[in-house]
Structure formats: C-alpha cells, structure tokens
Enzyme design. Structure first.
Site, PDB file in Angstrom:
ATOM      1  N   ASP A   1     -13.305 -18.372 -33.278  1.00 36.66           N
ATOM      2  CA  ASP A   1     -12.521 -18.009 -34.466  1.00 36.66           C
ATOM      3  C   ASP A   1     -11.943 -19.231 -35.167  1.00 36.66           C
ATOM      4  OD1 ASP A   1     -10.710 -18.669 -32.536  1.00 36.66           O
ATOM      5  OD2 ASP A   1      -9.444 -16.896 -32.769  1.00 36.66           O
TER       6      ASP A   1
ATOM      7  N   LYS B   1       4.965 -22.870 -27.654  1.00 35.34           N
ATOM      8  CA  LYS B   1       5.846 -22.378 -28.716  1.00 35.34           C
ATOM      9  C   LYS B   1       7.268 -22.940 -28.621  1.00 35.34           C
ATOM     10  CE  LYS B   1       3.054 -18.437 -29.697  1.00 35.34           C
ATOM     11  NZ  LYS B   1       2.373 -17.609 -28.753  1.00 35.34           N
TER      12      LYS B   1
ATOM     13  N   ASP C   1      -7.668 -21.480 -37.724  1.00 34.25           N
ATOM     14  CA  ASP C   1      -8.276 -20.351 -37.028  1.00 34.25           C
ATOM     15  C   ASP C   1      -8.120 -19.120 -37.922  1.00 34.25           C
ATOM     16  OD1 ASP C   1      -6.115 -18.483 -36.240  1.00 34.25           O
ATOM     17  OD2 ASP C   1      -5.362 -20.220 -35.165  1.00 34.25           O
TER      18      ASP C   1
END
Ligand code: GTP
Length: 368
Positions: free
Chosen positions: A109, A160, A219
């Site tokens: 992707d 993150k 992506d």
C-alpha cells in the site's frame, strides 16, 4: 531478482471501499494500485514478484492474469488461509524464492518513487541482516518513528510519540531488504509482525540498518491518504509514465453542452458528463460513471459505475463502485460511500462520514 509484496491485509482503515475492492486494487488515476508497484519493481530491474495474499486474493490474481505485458516478469502467489501478519506473510512466500540472495519486501500500500537499487546497494555496503527504508514525514505523531546512529544503524523505535518525545521525523517506509537468515528467524504458520517482533530483535542484535530515501512516499491506507495519493498522481508528482496528460478524457465520453472538465482529471471509458456539469480539479472517474446536469465533482475519486445526479455536489470524497448520490445532495469532507450505496436527494454528508455497501439513505435524512 524477485521481490515479495505484502497484499494480504484487510485494509480496515479504508473501509467501506475495501469491503469490495482489496487495497492493492483500489484505482489511482484509473489504474489499480498494484500496477504502480509493478512499475516500481520493473524500473529497478527486478524481474519477478511473489504476492503474499490473504484477504480477497481472487481479484488480485485475476488482475495479474489479465495483464498481457508481464511476460518477462514472473508472478507467484503465496496465499494464506488465515492472517499471518507482515512477517508471517513474508515467511509464507519463502518457498517461491529462486535464489539465496537478499530479498526486497514491500508493503503493498506504498506509493513511492524510491530507487530500490539504491536501497539494495546501501544494504550490501553496510553488511546488515536487514535494511529498512525510511522516509521523512511532516507530522510524525501518527507513525512509528525510527532513530538511527551516525552510521545508519537503527538505534530505537518510537511508537506514536507525544510531541515532546519527537527526536526525528523518519518513519518506516514499508520497504525492506532482508537477508535469507531473517526468514529463518520467523516462525512458520503463525501470525508474526515484522515491525513489532522481528525488527526490534534485529535492532537489539545490532544487525538492522536504515536507508533514508528522499523520494516521493505516501501510503494509501486511509481515505485521506488515498485521496492525497490520487491527487498527486493526477497532477504528475509521482507515477507518471510516457504520454501522461493532465486531462485524460477518452473518446467514449459523452460530454453535454457547457459542461466543464478541468485539469487535472482522468475519466474512464464510457462515462457521461451532462450539460452544465463541472468535473475536475483533481478528479478521477472510473468506467461508466454518470454525472448529472449541473452537478459538481471536485477533488474526488469515483469508482466504476458511480452516479452523481443532477445538481448534486461531490467534493473531496470517495464514491465506491455503483454508488449513487441523489439529486441536489452534497457529499464532502472526506466522506466515503460503499459499493452500491445510495445517498437520497437533499442529504448533506460531511466530516468523513462512511456509508456501508448497499446502504440506502432516504432523501433529506442527514444534514450538517
Ligand atoms: P488496516 O487494517 O487498515 O491497518 O490495513 P492493512 O490490513 O493493510 O494493514 P497494514 O496497513 O498494517 O499492512 C501493511 C501491508 O501489509 C499492507 O500492504 C497489507 O496488505 C499487508 N498485510 C497486513 N497484514 C497482512 C497479513 O496478515 N498477511 C499478508 N500477506 N499481508 C498483510
């Protein structure tokens, strides 16, 4: 040389589109996404790929089978009967490798203009067991960051991070070079994540290096990034081949009086654009789409057979195959319509609203 392409994921973040079309085949400028991956591999002189399949393998195999231009490019299929994860999917493809050299692995992707040859060279120079390609992003908070040493050895993974923890804006680009020893370290027939299980172990052992790429990278995993990738391809920033045009409207298009078609735009075969309609400014229409009188479609992706009725407005949104936007309705703000869904006339959809396949919204039932 062969590459392994991971295309077995469910693509949950891109639902409802991925209920009907696997992420590897969502169209970008009317070309199934996997077509861009094949171009990237061939440009790097890679002459074959193993598709690591799980979710919806049949349409992916049919797409490849229908491509008559792949005679000098081998394609093998490693199909999972249950999800094996990103490392499990790589392991499952191992039996199709024809030599013992390093292998390029790609998330299926990722849209990129990256030079895969350069990544392979860097891998060979460093003597790493695995090399991760990294790319810089503007807002790294949504990603896993990768810290590197001065010699490009991977130092640390940061999942993150909060804004005050950010030490780098380099993220895992989903492009790897793996020595065959890495395959030996992946347990077979069970779900294993390459990012969470295999790479941290290699990093601890000091055998994981990075290759930083400054090429285009994105992506297509979410509606926002899918739409952005489509816009970039429409405007020629990436993926353009010879003969690329900002306005691509085939002769089979029925264009009404005073209809406006504005670049960049790509129209599929057999579409109808009625009188006074406006289509363009980063729009891709699949095959057989119909745009009604005076309707406006801007900054959007319409999959095959989508219909926008008279006076409706579609902006910055994604319409699934054969979905329909009723007369005078407004669909905007990253809304996504599932296949064959219907937005009745007079509705207003906004704020990333997603309609599941087949759902019919009665006229005038939602407003923002
Ligand atoms: P989300 O569900 O939206 O997170 O999407 P995804 O299922 O595609 O997962 P993710 O984006 O993390 O996957 C990255 C790449 O790995 C994609 O190209 C997926 O198709 C692929 N992938 C993810 N899980 C599997 C798996 O279990 N098997 C195989 N063969 N590929 C996978």
């Amino acid at each position: 040389m062969q590459a392994i392409i991971l295309v077995g994921g469910l693509g949950t973040r891109l639902r409802p589109i991925t209920y009907d079309v696997p992420k590897a085949l969502v169209p970008i400028r009317n070309k199934p996404f996997l077509g861009y991956t094949v171009d990237l591999l061939r440009d790097a002189g890679i002459d074959g790929m193993i598709l690591s399949l799980g979710y919806m393998p049949d349409p992916i195999q049919s797409y490849i089978a229908a491509r008559e231009d792949l005679a000098d490019f081998t394609v093998d299929y490693a199909v999972e009967d249950h999800a094996l994860g990103t490392a499990g999917g790589v392991k499952n493809a191992e039996g199709f490798l024809r030599d013992d050299g390093p292998v390029v692995v790609l998330n299926g992707d990722v849209l990129t203009g990256m030079n895969l040859r350069a990544a392979l060279e860097r891998h060979r120079e460093s003597g790493a067991q695995a090399t991760i390609a990294l790319t810089s992003v503007e807002d790294p908070t949504a990603y896993g960051l990768v810290e590197v040493e001065h010699d490009m050895k991977v130092r640390r993974f940061l999942e993150k991070p909060s804004p005050d923890e950010i030490t780098t804006n380099l993220i895992n680009a989903g492009v790897y070079v793996l020595e065959r020893e890495v395959f030996d370290a992946i347990p077979a027939r069970r779900e294993v994540s390459i990012e969470r299980e295999i790479f941290p172990r290699l990093q601890e052992e000091g055998r994981l290096y990075a290759h930083v790429s400054s090429s285009y990278w994105r992506d297509i995993g979410t509606p926002r990034s899918y739409l952005a990738a489509s816009n970039d391809v429409l405007s020629g920033a990436v993926g353009a081949r010879e003969g690329f045009r900002y306005v691509s409207v085939p002769e089979s298009t029925a264009v009404g009086k005073n209809a406006k078609i504005l670049p960049p735009v790509a129209v599929g075969e057999g579409c109808e654009i009625s009188d006074l309609a406006t289509v363009g400014g980063r729009v891709s229409l699949g095959r057989g789409c119909r745009i009604g009188e005076g309707a406006v479609v801007e900054g959007s992706i319409l999959l095959d057979g989508a219909v926008v009725e008279a006076g409706a407005v579609v902006r910055g949104s994604i319409l699934g195959p054969e979905s329909r936007v009723g007369a005078g309705a407004i669909v905007r703000g990253l809304s996504v319509l599932g296949a064959r869904s219907v937005v009745g006339g007079g509705n207003v959809l906004d704020n990333g609203l997603r309609l599941n396949p087949e759902v019919e919204l009665p006229p005038k039932s939602i407003n923002f």
